[in-house]
Design an enzyme around this catalytic site. Structure first.
Site, PDB file in Angstrom:
ATOM      1  N   HIS A 157       5.683  42.479 118.120  1.00  0.00           N
ATOM      2  CA  HIS A 157       5.589  41.423 117.088  1.00  0.00           C
ATOM      3  C   HIS A 157       4.194  41.369 116.469  1.00  0.00           C
ATOM      4  O   HIS A 157       3.743  40.307 116.057  1.00  0.00           O
ATOM      5  CB  HIS A 157       5.943  40.047 117.666  1.00  0.00           C
ATOM      6  CG  HIS A 157       7.184  40.049 118.500  1.00  0.00           C
ATOM      7  ND1 HIS A 157       8.451  39.921 117.966  1.00  0.00           N
ATOM      8  CD2 HIS A 157       7.360  40.204 119.838  1.00  0.00           C
ATOM      9  CE1 HIS A 157       9.346  39.983 118.939  1.00  0.00           C
ATOM     10  NE2 HIS A 157       8.730  40.158 120.084  1.00  0.00           N
ATOM     11  N   LYS A 284     -15.458  50.377  99.165  1.00  0.00           N
ATOM     12  CA  LYS A 284     -14.091  50.642  99.587  1.00  0.00           C
ATOM     13  C   LYS A 284     -13.847  52.063 100.078  1.00  0.00           C
ATOM     14  O   LYS A 284     -14.391  53.019  99.570  1.00  0.00           O
ATOM     15  CB  LYS A 284     -13.118  50.361  98.420  1.00  0.00           C
ATOM     16  CG  LYS A 284     -13.013  48.904  98.048  1.00  0.00           C
ATOM     17  CD  LYS A 284     -12.538  47.994  99.168  1.00  0.00           C
ATOM     18  CE  LYS A 284     -11.054  48.043  99.350  1.00  0.00           C
ATOM     19  NZ  LYS A 284     -10.327  47.465  98.204  1.00  0.00           N
ATOM     20  N   GLU A 291      -1.017  55.222 102.141  1.00  0.00           N
ATOM     21  CA  GLU A 291      -0.201  54.311 101.334  1.00  0.00           C
ATOM     22  C   GLU A 291       0.851  55.078 100.540  1.00  0.00           C
ATOM     23  O   GLU A 291       1.997  54.646 100.412  1.00  0.00           O
ATOM     24  CB  GLU A 291      -1.100  53.496 100.391  1.00  0.00           C
ATOM     25  CG  GLU A 291      -1.922  52.464 101.136  1.00  0.00           C
ATOM     26  CD  GLU A 291      -2.973  51.802 100.258  1.00  0.00           C
ATOM     27  OE1 GLU A 291      -3.259  50.625 100.491  1.00  0.00           O
ATOM     28  OE2 GLU A 291      -3.519  52.458  99.344  1.00  0.00           O
TER      29      GLU A 291
END
Ligand code: ARG
Length: 464
Positions: A157, A284, A291
């Site tokens: 979870h 970044k 992705e």
């Protein structure tokens, strides 16, 4: 309402649109090698069976070989008005060898021809996919080798659950990919039958030798029913399904790498080749490759749905709808191959932060199960122990502490069964305790890693 009837320009546009609609050449031209191999095997068989003369077969075969060289060299005069790869090659054969080209299509239809071409493609694509899977598995083993004793929280979870060896975590993906290789092999098996000799759908009225054509083309056998043969695309569904499941696995791995490379986790630093900067935020390191792996999985699963929808309403036998079988198949294969190569490099170049992972495991409640197991060791039923440790966890959390920061008095207030040995329960003792086949104890993980290496080596030997 517009009418083309009195407008020649509109009518020309209309017929252009109509032919664009039926053209498949832009994607099926990549089947040229399969198409030519099928035609050569067919022509040779026709001669062996004395359906055409040996001279005709020789000039057909020579002509086809020169066309193959022409296509490979980029010199082929492609014609969209001929719609597909089969008609383009056949028309060119007439130009190259003359009227004898007309003998090639004896005892054959484009229906059994395109099915054989696609099966040949599916077989070799499945084998290429297996090779790419093996490389990705090898990259996982490479990392697992370095991280048997790296402890990381295992999650359920998305909450820290129990500490595990990082290698154990990585080997979970090895298993997924192993099943993928199995699915690709079975998809190759489904494609491994020749349909030539089925003709348009009823079989052909010539004394063909289907088995010898199949053997020439490397097929394991021939189809049993001509009507099924020309309309069956199950082999294609099988391969698209196998690519879909494989992409799901790669997507899950990509998702973990994305999360783990965030500042919040900081478990992994992706290789420089697999991140990109932002055009505005100089700090970044965006995990674009991961992705895109995750993103592209959506399209591959979509291709599976599209293929099933195309097939579901088709009456026997061939219908032109079947031409729609190829784009999604090619896209699924291409996308999965490139995703496997990317993931392989991404995994290989990843740098895991063992210290950070261990701190995450230690700064958590991941030892709660072990503390309950400790009470079980002292004779308490597990359910009762579970309640006690759950209360202790809340008590600790309520005062901003972890379980090992509670005092012995606090433990003993919860149960008389606790003594000082409860402080011997650590992340390391927890991992060591899972000494079961398939468990995360380091010795078991080392064994699993050796077994995985042996399986991979055996699979590679088998393939070569
Ligand atoms: N381009 C067609 C396909 O991919 C080839 C078969 C055409 N057959 C036919 N009867 N029109 O399905």
């Amino acid at each position: 309402m517009t009418s083309n009837q009195n407008d020649p320009a509109a009518s020309a546009r209309g017929s252009q649109l109509a032919s664009d609609f039926t053209v498949s050449l832009h994607y099926d031209r990549r089947l040229y090698r399969q198409d030519i191999a099928g035609s050569i095997a067919h022509a040779r068989m026709l001669a062996r069976q004395e359906i055409i003369s040996a001279e005709s077969a020789t000039s057909i075969v020579t002509g086809l070989q020169s066309i193959e060289a022409e296509i490979a060299a980029g010199d082929f005069p492609w014609r969209d008005d001929l719609e597909d790869i089969h008609m383009n090659i056949e028309a060119r054969l007439f130009e190259v060898i003359g009227e004898v080209a007309g003998e090639l299509h004896t005892a054959r239809s484009r229906n059994d021809q395109v099915s054989t071409d696609t099966r040949l493609y599916a077989k070799s694509a499945a084998l290429e996919l297996i090779d790419a899977v093996r490389l990705a598995q090898d990259a996982l083993l490479h990392q697992a080798d370095m991280h048997v004793e790296t402890v990381v929280p295992g999650y359920t979870h998305m909450q820290r659950g129990q500490p595990v060896s990082l290698a154990h975590h990585l080997l979970a993906y090895f298993e997924m990919l192993d099943r993928d290789a199995g699915r690709f092999a079975s998809a190759a098996g489904a494609a491994d039958v020749s349909t030539l000799g089925s003709g348009a759908m009823a079989g052909v009225p010539y004394p063909v030798d289907r088995e010898s054509v199949a053997a020439d083309l490397g097929f394991g056998g021939v189809t049993a029913n001509s009507m099924d043969a020309v309309s069956d695309r199950d082999f294609s569904l099988d391969l698209i399904y196998a690519t879909s499941v494989c992409m799901l696995h790669l997507s899950r791995l990509a998702e973990e790498l994305i999360i783990w490379s965030s500042d919040e986790f900081g478990f992994v630093r992706m290789g420089d080749g697999y991140t990109s900067g932002s055009s505005i935020m100089p700090q970044k390191r965006n995990p674009d490759f991961a992705e895109l792996t995750r993103g592209k999985s959506g399209r591959v699963v979509g291709n599976l749905m599209a293929a099933m929808m195309t097939l579901k309403g088709l009456p026997l036998t061939y219908n032109r709808d079947l031409q729609e079988d190829k784009e999604g198949l090619f896209d699924s294969v291409d996308t999965t191959l490139s995703a496997l190569h990317v993931v392989q490099g991404m995994v290989r170049s990843a740098e895991f932060d063992a210290g950070r992972m261990r701190r995450a495991a230690e700064s958590s409640y991941v030892l709660a199960t072990d503390i309950a197991d400790y009470l079980v060791g002292k004779g308490m039923p597990f359910r009762q122990a579970h309640v006690i440790v759950s209360n202790l966890s809340e008590q600790a959390a309520g005062s901003g502490r972890y379980l090992h920061e509670l005092s012995l008095d606090e433990y003993r207030a919860a149960s008389e069964l606790f003594d000082g040995a409860v402080f011997d329960i650590t992340v390391d003792s927890s991992v060591a305790a899972r000494d079961v086949e398939g468990g995360t104890a380091f010795n078991r993980v080392r064994e699993a890693l050796q077994a995985a290496k042996a399986r991979l080596a055996a699979a590679s030997d088998h393939a070569s």
